[in-house]
Design a protein around this motif. Structure first.
Motif, PDB file in Angstrom:
ATOM      1  N   VAL A 182       0.812  -1.095  -0.022  1.00  0.00           N
ATOM      2  CA  VAL A 182      -0.095   0.092   0.055  1.00  0.00           C
ATOM      3  C   VAL A 182       0.980   1.511  -0.006  1.00  0.00           C
ATOM      4  O   VAL A 182       2.080   1.254   0.811  1.00  0.00           O
ATOM      5  CB  VAL A 182      -0.961  -0.125   1.163  1.00  0.00           C
ATOM      6  N   CYS A 183       0.255   2.391  -0.622  1.00  0.00           N
ATOM      7  CA  CYS A 183       1.076   3.521  -0.515  1.00  0.00           C
ATOM      8  C   CYS A 183       0.883   4.346   0.647  1.00  0.00           C
ATOM      9  O   CYS A 183      -0.318   4.627   0.882  1.00  0.00           O
ATOM     10  CB  CYS A 183       0.841   4.600  -1.797  1.00  0.00           C
ATOM     11  N   PRO A 184       1.817   4.600   1.229  1.00  0.00           N
ATOM     12  CA  PRO A 184       1.591   5.356   2.652  1.00  0.00           C
ATOM     13  C   PRO A 184       1.147   6.698   2.571  1.00  0.00           C
ATOM     14  O   PRO A 184       0.484   7.502   3.285  1.00  0.00           O
ATOM     15  CB  PRO A 184       3.024   5.401   3.286  1.00  0.00           C
ATOM     16  N   VAL A 185       1.180   7.393   1.265  1.00  0.00           N
ATOM     17  CA  VAL A 185       1.020   8.920   0.932  1.00  0.00           C
ATOM     18  C   VAL A 185      -0.571   8.719   0.584  1.00  0.00           C
ATOM     19  O   VAL A 185      -1.236   9.621   1.057  1.00  0.00           O
ATOM     20  CB  VAL A 185       1.883   9.323  -0.127  1.00  0.00           C
ATOM     21  N   CYS A 186      -0.769   8.208  -0.586  1.00  0.00           N
ATOM     22  CA  CYS A 186      -2.342   8.271  -1.337  1.00  0.00           C
ATOM     23  C   CYS A 186      -2.987   6.945  -0.807  1.00  0.00           C
ATOM     24  O   CYS A 186      -4.178   7.187  -1.291  1.00  0.00           O
ATOM     25  CB  CYS A 186      -2.212   8.212  -2.483  1.00  0.00           C
ATOM     26  N   GLY A 187      -2.540   5.873  -0.129  1.00  0.00           N
ATOM     27  CA  GLY A 187      -3.467   4.750   0.030  1.00  0.00           C
ATOM     28  C   GLY A 187      -3.755   4.081  -0.827  1.00  0.00           C
ATOM     29  O   GLY A 187      -4.509   2.868  -0.754  1.00  0.00           O
ATOM     30  N   ARG A 207       7.478   1.468  -6.219  1.00  0.00           N
ATOM     31  CA  ARG A 207       7.053   2.749  -5.886  1.00  0.00           C
ATOM     32  C   ARG A 207       5.575   2.813  -6.543  1.00  0.00           C
ATOM     33  O   ARG A 207       5.190   2.326  -7.437  1.00  0.00           O
ATOM     34  CB  ARG A 207       8.032   3.583  -6.924  1.00  0.00           C
ATOM     35  N   CYS A 208       4.860   3.943  -5.689  1.00  0.00           N
ATOM     36  CA  CYS A 208       3.555   4.212  -6.107  1.00  0.00           C
ATOM     37  C   CYS A 208       3.394   4.986  -7.486  1.00  0.00           C
ATOM     38  O   CYS A 208       4.144   5.835  -7.821  1.00  0.00           O
ATOM     39  CB  CYS A 208       2.918   5.435  -5.180  1.00  0.00           C
ATOM     40  N   ASP A 209       2.535   4.484  -8.547  1.00  0.00           N
ATOM     41  CA  ASP A 209       2.368   5.118  -9.926  1.00  0.00           C
ATOM     42  C   ASP A 209       2.065   6.674  -9.613  1.00  0.00           C
ATOM     43  O   ASP A 209       2.515   7.320 -10.629  1.00  0.00           O
ATOM     44  CB  ASP A 209       1.305   4.278 -10.277  1.00  0.00           C
ATOM     45  N   LYS A 210       1.439   6.913  -8.523  1.00  0.00           N
ATOM     46  CA  LYS A 210       0.811   8.273  -8.513  1.00  0.00           C
ATOM     47  C   LYS A 210       1.640   9.301  -7.993  1.00  0.00           C
ATOM     48  O   LYS A 210       1.944  10.328  -8.408  1.00  0.00           O
ATOM     49  CB  LYS A 210      -0.432   8.224  -7.814  1.00  0.00           C
ATOM     50  N   ASP A 211       2.394   8.872  -7.177  1.00  0.00           N
ATOM     51  CA  ASP A 211       3.291   9.750  -6.234  1.00  0.00           C
ATOM     52  C   ASP A 211       4.790   9.359  -5.902  1.00  0.00           C
ATOM     53  O   ASP A 211       5.638   9.981  -5.517  1.00  0.00           O
ATOM     54  CB  ASP A 211       2.637  10.238  -5.065  1.00  0.00           C
ATOM     55  N   GLY A 212       4.974   8.146  -6.577  1.00  0.00           N
ATOM     56  CA  GLY A 212       6.578   7.792  -6.330  1.00  0.00           C
ATOM     57  C   GLY A 212       6.992   7.111  -5.078  1.00  0.00           C
ATOM     58  O   GLY A 212       8.026   6.939  -4.758  1.00  0.00           O
TER      59      GLY A 212
HETATM   60 ZN   LIG Z   1       0.663   7.006  -3.634  1.00  0.00          ZN
END
Ligand SMILES: [Zn+2]
Length: 231
Positions: A144-149, A164-169
């Motif tokens: 899970v992305c800790p920034v955007c969930g 790495r998250c696709d949306k915010d890295g």
């Molecule tokens: Zn994210």
């Protein structure tokens, strides 16, 4: 297939009450959502019911809250009343898919008795079956992305760049609950009562056993074929 337990073949209200059974990671939530929209049935998940009851501040919710705040399990009769309340809502006019309850034979008997008072019964129990080690691997692959969930899965839904998250890295994380040893321990606790519940309903001849290792869409299709054949 109608039930072999001596009840009526269809409920007096003519609606379908299905129960989905499967361990964590077996895809129960995904299948419940698909079945709910395909069949027009309400999806009644015990976890959501508790959260909603707490939010609504209903008398039942307040009773449940008292137990939860003490760290105690909510008694079965309160949980059953919550389900019955949801079953009386317009959303459940055509029926419902129960998810996460009953978890024990005692709960199953109590729920069946309450439904029987209204001339209803659980018509079909759908058991989504996946070997324990595959379940561990599935859950352990969640990130899970800790920034955007945003949720990912290292095998079935990987990000474009590993880790790495696709949306915010941001660097993806594994929830503590998803670590293999935690998952295995949770599964071991679940399996025994789950098998007992399945055995209880198997004796009534209402269980559809489904191979949950198949692709998600195929699992849905197989469940629907079975449910429709029983209609
Ligand atoms: Zn994210």
């Amino acid at each position: 297939m109608t039930d072999a337990g001596g009840g009526t073949a269809s409920s007096s209200m003519g609606r379908r009450i299905l129960l989905l059974v499967g361990s964590v990671g077996a895809g129960k939530g995904t299948q419940a959502a698909a079945l709910s929209s395909e069949l027009g049935l309400a999806h009644l998940a015990s976890g959501n019911l508790f959260r909603q009851a707490l939010r609504d501040g209903s008398p039942l919710g307040e009773q449940a809250r008292a137990y939860m705040e003490r760290g105690d399990l909510v008694p079965d009769d309160i949980t059953i009343q919550m389900f019955m309340q949801e079953l009386s809502q317009p959303a459940a006019a055509r029926g419902a898919i129960l998810d996460g309850f009953p978890r024990t034979v005692a709960q199953a008997r109590a729920l069946d008795a309450t439904l029987a008072e209204r001339g209803e019964q659980i018509e079909r129990v759908i058991s989504i079956e996946v070997p324990v080690e595959e379940l561990v691997a599935r859950v352990a692959g969640r990130r899970v992305c800790p920034v955007c969930g945003t949720p990912y899965h290292v095998d079935s839904d990987p990000p474009r760049v590993a880790g790495r998250c696709d949306k915010d890295g941001a660097e993806l994380q594994q929830r503590d609950d998803d670590r293999p040893e935690v998952v295995r321990a949770r599964l071991e606790k679940q399996v025994k009562p789950m098998l007992e519940v399945l055995d209880y309903y198997d004796r009534k001849g209402v269980v559809q056993h489904v191979d949950g290792t198949q692709p998600i869409a195929r699992v849905t299709e197989e469940i629907l074929e079975g449910v429709r054949a029983g209609w």
